[in-house]
Design an enzyme around this catalytic site. Sequence first.
Site, short mmCIF file in Angstrom:
data_model
loop_
_atom_site.label_atom_id
_atom_site.label_comp_id
_atom_site.label_asym_id
_atom_site.label_seq_id
_atom_site.Cartn_x
_atom_site.Cartn_y
_atom_site.Cartn_z
CD1 TRP A 60 -1.48 -25.81 -0.27
CD2 TRP A 60 -2.82 -25.15 1.37
NE1 TRP A 60 -0.69 -25.43 0.80
CE2 TRP A 60 -1.49 -25.02 1.82
CE3 TRP A 60 -3.84 -24.77 2.25
CZ2 TRP A 60 -1.15 -24.55 3.09
CZ3 TRP A 60 -3.51 -24.29 3.51
CH2 TRP A 60 -2.19 -24.18 3.91
CB ILE A 110 -8.23 -18.82 -2.49
CG1 ILE A 110 -9.70 -18.95 -2.09
CG2 ILE A 110 -7.90 -19.69 -3.69
CD1 ILE A 110 -10.63 -18.13 -2.94
CE LYS A 111 0.36 -22.82 -1.28
NZ LYS A 111 0.89 -24.05 -0.69
CB VAL A 112 -4.02 -20.59 -6.96
CG1 VAL A 112 -5.48 -20.95 -6.68
CG2 VAL A 112 -3.84 -19.09 -7.08
CE1 TYR A 125 -1.42 -25.08 -4.50
CE2 TYR A 125 -0.15 -27.03 -3.91
CZ TYR A 125 -0.36 -25.68 -3.83
OH TYR A 125 0.49 -24.90 -3.09
#
Lengths: 312, 312, 312, 312, 312
Positions: free
Chosen positions: E169, E203-205, E171
Amino acid sequence: MNERIRQILDHYQHENPGVRTNLARMLNHGTLAGTGKMVILPVDQGFEHGPARSFGMNPPAYDPDYHYELAIESGCNAYAAPLGSLEAGASRFAGEIPLILKVNNHDVLHDERDPISHQTSAVEDALRLGCVAIGYTIYPGSSGAGVMYEQLRELTVEAKSVGLATVVWSYPRGSSLSKEGETAMDVCAYAATIAAQLGADVIKVKLPTAHLEQDAARKVYEKERIAIGTLAERVRHVVQATFNGKRIVIFSGGAKTGDEELYDQMRAIRDGGGFGSIIGRNAFQRPKADALKLLKNIMEIYKGAAVPAGAR
Amino acid sequence: MNERIRQILDHYQHENPGVRTNLARMLNHGTLAGTGKMVILPVDQGFEHGPARSFGMNPPAYDPDYHYELAIESGCNAYAAPLGSLEAGASRFAGEIPLILKVNNHDVLHDERDPISHQTSAVEDALRLGCVAIGYTIYPGSSGAGVMYEQLRELTVEAKSVGLATVVWSYPRGSSLSKEGETAMDVCAYAATIAAQLGADVIKVKLPTAHLEQDAARKVYEKERIAIGTLAERVRHVVQATFNGKRIVIFSGGAKTGDEELYDQMRAIRDGGGFGSIIGRNAFQRPKADALKLLKNIMEIYKGAAVPAGAR
Amino acid sequence: MNERIRQILDHYQHENPGVRTNLARMLNHGTLAGTGKMVILPVDQGFEHGPARSFGMNPPAYDPDYHYELAIESGCNAYAAPLGSLEAGASRFAGEIPLILKVNNHDVLHDERDPISHQTSAVEDALRLGCVAIGYTIYPGSSGAGVMYEQLRELTVEAKSVGLATVVWSYPRGSSLSKEGETAMDVCAYAATIAAQLGADVIKVKLPTAHLEQDAARKVYEKERIAIGTLAERVRHVVQATFNGKRIVIFSGGAKTGDEELYDQMRAIRDGGGFGSIIGRNAFQRPKADALKLLKNIMEIYKGAAVPAGAR
Amino acid sequence: MNERIRQILDHYQHENPGVRTNLARMLNHGTLAGTGKMVILPVDQGFEHGPARSFGMNPPAYDPDYHYELAIESGCNAYAAPLGSLEAGASRFAGEIPLILKVNNHDVLHDERDPISHQTSAVEDALRLGCVAIGYTIYPGSSGAGVMYEQLRELTVEAKSVGLATVVWSYPRGSSLSKEGETAMDVCAYAATIAAQLGADVIKVKLPTAHLEQDAARKVYEKERIAIGTLAERVRHVVQATFNGKRIVIFSGGAKTGDEELYDQMRAIRDGGGFGSIIGRNAFQRPKADALKLLKNIMEIYKGAAVPAGAR
Amino acid sequence: MNERIRQILDHYQHENPGVRTNLARMLNHGTLAGTGKMVILPVDQGFEHGPARSFGMNPPAYDPDYHYELAIESGCNAYAAPLGSLEAGASRFAGEIPLILKVNNHDVLHDERDPISHQTSAVEDALRLGCVAIGYTIYPGSSGAGVMYEQLRELTVEAKSVGLATVVWSYPRGSSLSKEGETAMDVCAYAATIAAQLGADVIKVKLPTAHLEQDAARKVYEKERIAIGTLAERVRHVVQATFNGKRIVIFSGGAKTGDEELYDQMRAIRDGGGFGSIIGRNAFQRPKADALKLLKNIMEIYKGAAVPAGAR
């Protein structure tokens, strides 16, 4: 193993047989054995508040043996204390009551706005003293909370690997919270959830008030009309916040109060679905005979019976 | 092993035979052997205060051998010092007196309001030098206290695992305390309790004054009318605060004072049930012959005899 | 092994044969072999002050080989330098001179009031480069002093376990000290004692002035009329402060000065009972031929001879 | 192995055959193989400056394969990049060009005055990806410099123990330095020396200006009339500051500039005795065909030939 | 294994078969199995925002079982949650859905401007619970970012060594960024690149806005006329910033919004080449039946079909 205890243990299927065995030992010991309710005697005030403030009003309590005897004679489910206290009686009282080693402590000779409780003993100490669990305090809301979460995580992994259960004291404190906020409904439920997410087997929180501390939370409580008006409702909300009742959550009695007020708190815990109490100062700061009577009455409440009139 | 020593060792049943053996070695050595009282010579002032302030008034004391000789000839129960000092004579005086390796130290070239004493030697050093114990200072009240508690805990586990006893100097200091508060009755008793809870075998504190530092504590002392008017009463309260007499607690003499004042302190320690003294500057800051006479008189007091008139 | 060297080594009976062997290698090497005096060439200024400030006035000194050659040809007892410098010539000059690996360093691109010198190489590097000792700087008086004491302690244990001696540069610095205080008599003696207590085999301090920095110390110096008027007396006091002469203590020459002034310093060190000098900038910041002459004269002084008139 | 390369490797006799082999692999690869000069393609700007700032002007460069291809086709001696970039093409381009894993990185989303570059990959990663070296950035002048020196030391020991070379980017930055000071002559030479002392096999610095930042250094430069007027002289001084030419020191091209200016820089590096260039943005921020032409011209300069007129 | 999945896995040739197997397990599970798109249910809000704010509007969601059921019945590719939540159902739902253990967490009882997310579980927990991956949050832009990069690196090495994939994540938060900047186009793409460089497999955005935060970046976006006007273009830019599409990048839905707005976001992710969504609050903060319908519609969008009219 009766049905109620089996039901509780079913919520701990992720734990190994050692941890489940030690949870069962606490649940099946003392006056409340088999009821699914627990009353635990905790005595860390010598470290946390100082000796005279803790024991000056009942001098026999300076002696660590006193607390072992009190916990055993009153039929508590377990006795929790720091290293020195447990060591002092561990040999004499070996096997008489489940023990919880409180592995971190904080004193008030230096009292910070963002406190950290420091490690004062270890899992290996708990093993050599014959304990069933380690106890650990976190202060959600403190700038040092993350440090405690990480230390708790490491101790939990180690404790569980040797079959010890983990009891977490989750006490909100720190510069972001008002004094009233430390026992606010939203904050208390949040602190209980954090302990549950960190893998605690047994969670100890303070009894919450109806105050709501954080704006973002208050909006939801008000919009969703979450019932928090009575103490029993607030207890029920904390139980909900600990995996909907799937974790054992018990409540602390706080500073010494009038007995009737205390009995009312116990009734609320019972009626709200709480799993019991951890009673320190209200028990050991009065003469032993009185303390035994008080603890007997409290256990009666948890058994569902009314407090006998003559006991008041 | 006489009855009194056996009685004391009975309070250490949680320790392994190695630790109990080393406690017995101290209790059974020197003039006070078998009395249950101890007089220990500590010399860490070279590190803690600087060489000239410590030894300038008695130059032979610059030599580490001097202190070994003083401790041995005077019949002390043990000699405590930092690494360098112990190493300097360990080979020559091997086996002549129980040794305590002071494993942390603090100097006053940088003197902070919230001090930390840093580790300067290790358990393995204590073993290779033939010591019976490690010594460690904590500063309850300092913002760095928690760091020292955690380091002490780790060293204690290691020391005990190899049969060494742990002697803890518990000296309240730090930004939360007034200068007067460092030796206040409530603070001193609290510091003694903390050391006991941390697993100390022998606890060293300063002699407390009748001052009360913390409001919450003062209320209890006043309400419960705890007797702290005389020095003997204050010693008795500290003994109470260390598990009701179940831990060896000894008192430091502090800065060099008049001999009669010093003898009065010893009588108070004796009458209050204290276990003895740790006497540094009052011993090594005077000519050796005088020091031997002084220590002889002190040991006589602990044996219960009056100081012989001619010695004054 | 002559009598004088044996006498010195007798003060190191707590060390293993490996460490004593390496101390003997330094004491028995070069022009001063067997005299009990030492002159060491240290070159860490490239790291500590920058290359041009260190070598710009004598460009051949940019080359690490230069310093090996200077130390060997002048008959120094040992050569001390940081990792890169030692590595650059270790293979070519293997076995020609005892080497001291300076395992921590500080630069002045960021120059703090409370400096810490950081570890830049390790005991294993000293072993693979064939060194006889590690060198380590502490800054007593810095708020970071404790961190360095703890790192030194760990490195010392490791070094000694593989037979390497420990040389400690003890340089008072930090926000608690005035500039003048960094070389004050009381501070310098204190710094020497700290290094001795930390287990240093060889101690390096700056030559002290007659200034007294700390009030509590000044009172003792004045009351006890401690002789510190001449440089030789001050050297003698430092020797006293390092276990009454039982540790090798050598003195740094400091910034480049006039030769006569330097010779006078050496005579004072000799007359005060110091063990020798560590001479860097005064040696490598002049042409090699001049440096060799200077070092020869210095060694003559330590041998007890007067500086030959023609050499001036 | 030709004579020039053998000559360079002779300065690395303290390294094991593995490290020397990997240095030889870089020196003997690509267009400049065997010349003793190196041109390295570094691409860490995605991490250090962000993707659009780095690749927005040449979108194919978003793809990690692009840089492998550019480095291979242009005949560079090596390609250096962070973990993710190297992993993305390591399998496809295995064995085609020596790789340098950049094991620490810094981003500008939080840009401190005293920066620390954090470890983002490890020696074991470099091994599994088939690299010849690790790359590490230090920021001399930052309050965090010491932390980086210590981490670099540990990584260097580990890298060399498995035969990997160490390439150090030494970039002065921090609150003690003016912006102009970051590329000042004295500061740049100092930074190069620090890297050499820390054991770097290959040192990368920025091209210095004639500015002098630190007073103590300026005095020496002026008094000794050290020649730093031309860029070639300044390069020569940096070479001198890295053990008098005994360490490979290469220079970064910095931000994208005009080609002629760039060629002049390369000529100065060549004429000053520098070992080559590390060219990132000037290469990958233009179309590939142009970049190949540019790199070809640069390599021609290093081979000693004039840039062919038609290439301008 | 169909062609599309094989194509994606080809970008992970640097990973061992274990990691690739676990990536395939996620890609080949649930409604979107084999499409190369993913919808993941994440539930860490109990820890990150508190229980009532997360579940008060849909009380069944207090129960950890609820989320397992929601993820399984809706056909999500995976379910991600902190330790406590996963443990609570791991035994009952074993093998029914790929699990991602979120190994670090942050709460808002103490909410700093430069946050750090602390480790709350470990790789060994992920293994014993049967997970396919660990999840980790970094806050690029925070002064604590480097600490998280280093911890992520260590956990990634450990996770991959036992065949677990790493989901990051990323952020942006912290004192250097404006509130608007946390979702700015340049910042979001930068955060995605950092995660890719750190070795993240997935990948988390957050979905970026058209705002540009940093001056140096804005100049490039404007000069190069990088297309970021529509959400699909911005998604495409993020995909470009994650190794030109060679890493799986998915987008979070953020706070609960209107369904049509949400569907439009999904269409933009699909059209921009994104790999899918991670949908928490929009899913579990509504009745289960509604949530199942919503997730079905979203998955339909990812399959390329228009949302059926009747579903709106």
